[in-house]
Design a protein around this motif. Structure first.
Motif, PDB file in Angstrom:
ATOM      1  N   THR A 222      -6.734  -2.690   0.021  1.00  0.00           N
ATOM      2  CA  THR A 222      -6.282  -1.872  -1.098  1.00  0.00           C
ATOM      3  C   THR A 222      -4.761  -1.808  -1.150  1.00  0.00           C
ATOM      4  O   THR A 222      -4.114  -1.452  -0.168  1.00  0.00           O
ATOM      5  CB  THR A 222      -6.860  -0.458  -0.995  1.00  0.00           C
ATOM      6  N   ALA A 223      -4.201  -2.185  -2.290  1.00  0.00           N
ATOM      7  CA  ALA A 223      -2.747  -2.219  -2.456  1.00  0.00           C
ATOM      8  C   ALA A 223      -2.427  -2.663  -3.877  1.00  0.00           C
ATOM      9  O   ALA A 223      -3.313  -3.099  -4.619  1.00  0.00           O
ATOM     10  CB  ALA A 223      -2.101  -3.175  -1.468  1.00  0.00           C
TER      11      ALA A 223
ATOM     12  N   ALA B 205       0.846  -1.186   0.000  1.00  0.00           N
ATOM     13  CA  ALA B 205       0.000   0.000   0.000  1.00  0.00           C
ATOM     14  C   ALA B 205       0.885   1.241   0.000  1.00  0.00           C
ATOM     15  O   ALA B 205       2.051   1.169   0.418  1.00  0.00           O
ATOM     16  CB  ALA B 205      -0.909  -0.011   1.223  1.00  0.00           C
ATOM     17  N   PRO B 206       0.373   2.387  -0.432  1.00  0.00           N
ATOM     18  CA  PRO B 206       1.184   3.611  -0.472  1.00  0.00           C
ATOM     19  C   PRO B 206       1.761   3.943   0.893  1.00  0.00           C
ATOM     20  O   PRO B 206       1.051   3.928   1.896  1.00  0.00           O
ATOM     21  CB  PRO B 206       0.181   4.673  -0.922  1.00  0.00           C
ATOM     22  N   GLY B 207       3.063   4.187   0.924  1.00  0.00           N
ATOM     23  CA  GLY B 207       3.730   4.574   2.155  1.00  0.00           C
ATOM     24  C   GLY B 207       4.006   3.425   3.105  1.00  0.00           C
ATOM     25  O   GLY B 207       4.505   3.649   4.213  1.00  0.00           O
ATOM     26  N   LYS B 208       3.723   2.211   2.684  1.00  0.00           N
ATOM     27  CA  LYS B 208       3.942   1.049   3.558  1.00  0.00           C
ATOM     28  C   LYS B 208       4.920   0.069   2.912  1.00  0.00           C
ATOM     29  O   LYS B 208       5.146   0.096   1.705  1.00  0.00           O
ATOM     30  CB  LYS B 208       2.612   0.354   3.848  1.00  0.00           C
ATOM     31  N   GLU B 209       5.479  -0.802   3.743  1.00  0.00           N
ATOM     32  CA  GLU B 209       6.386  -1.822   3.237  1.00  0.00           C
ATOM     33  C   GLU B 209       5.592  -2.936   2.545  1.00  0.00           C
ATOM     34  O   GLU B 209       4.410  -3.130   2.799  1.00  0.00           O
ATOM     35  CB  GLU B 209       7.209  -2.408   4.385  1.00  0.00           C
ATOM     36  N   ARG B 210       6.317  -3.642   1.678  1.00  0.00           N
ATOM     37  CA  ARG B 210       5.697  -4.787   1.016  1.00  0.00           C
ATOM     38  C   ARG B 210       5.366  -5.848   2.069  1.00  0.00           C
ATOM     39  O   ARG B 210       6.202  -6.181   2.920  1.00  0.00           O
ATOM     40  CB  ARG B 210       6.634  -5.345  -0.050  1.00  0.00           C
ATOM     41  N   GLU B 211       4.159  -6.407   1.977  1.00  0.00           N
ATOM     42  CA  GLU B 211       3.628  -7.290   3.015  1.00  0.00           C
ATOM     43  C   GLU B 211       3.286  -8.654   2.432  1.00  0.00           C
ATOM     44  O   GLU B 211       2.650  -8.743   1.377  1.00  0.00           O
ATOM     45  CB  GLU B 211       2.363  -6.628   3.600  1.00  0.00           C
TER      46      GLU B 211
END
Length: 124
Positions: free
Chosen positions: A91-92, A40-46
């Protein structure tokens, strides 16, 4: 070398469903563990989910258990992610990935090849 191409993303309302597909090139697809990640925007890949080489073992992020299902068809070089009861927090951009040794299946570092990603947007 493995090339991965995702498809199936889009815009869906909360509670809806989407099915993502990942097409893999190469004759050695069945020798790779496969995973889905999201960012997601501004987050690390999960990590979202992963499946073993023969489809016999699967792992899921706790928040998607019971809603998402990963599957693979080695005859068609395909991996799928069925997503039900979608929530806005899902959402991502969703990425398909392939792992040769499948040891660190829940870490992005455990994967050797990545697709370009497909956007999933869930509206509330």
């Amino acid at each position: 070398q493995v090339q991965l191409v995702e498809s199936g993303g889009g815009l869906v309302q909360a509670g809806g469903s989407l099915r993502l597909s990942c097409a893999a090139s190469g004759r050695t697809f069945s020798s790779y563990g496969m995973g889905w990640f999201r960012q997601a925007p501004g987050k690390e890949r999960e990590f979202v989910t992963a499946i073993g080489r023969n489809g016999g073992s699967t792992r899921y992020l706790d928040s998607v258990k019971g809603r998402f299902t990963i599957s693979r068809d080695n005859a068609k070089n395909m991996v799928y992610l069925q997503m039900n009861s979608l929530k806005p927090e899902d959402t991502a951009v969703y990425y398909c990935a392939a792992s040769r040794d499948f040891i660190a299946a829940m870490s992005p570092r455990g994967y050797n090849y990545w697709g370009q990603g497909t956007q999933v947007t869930v509206s509330s």
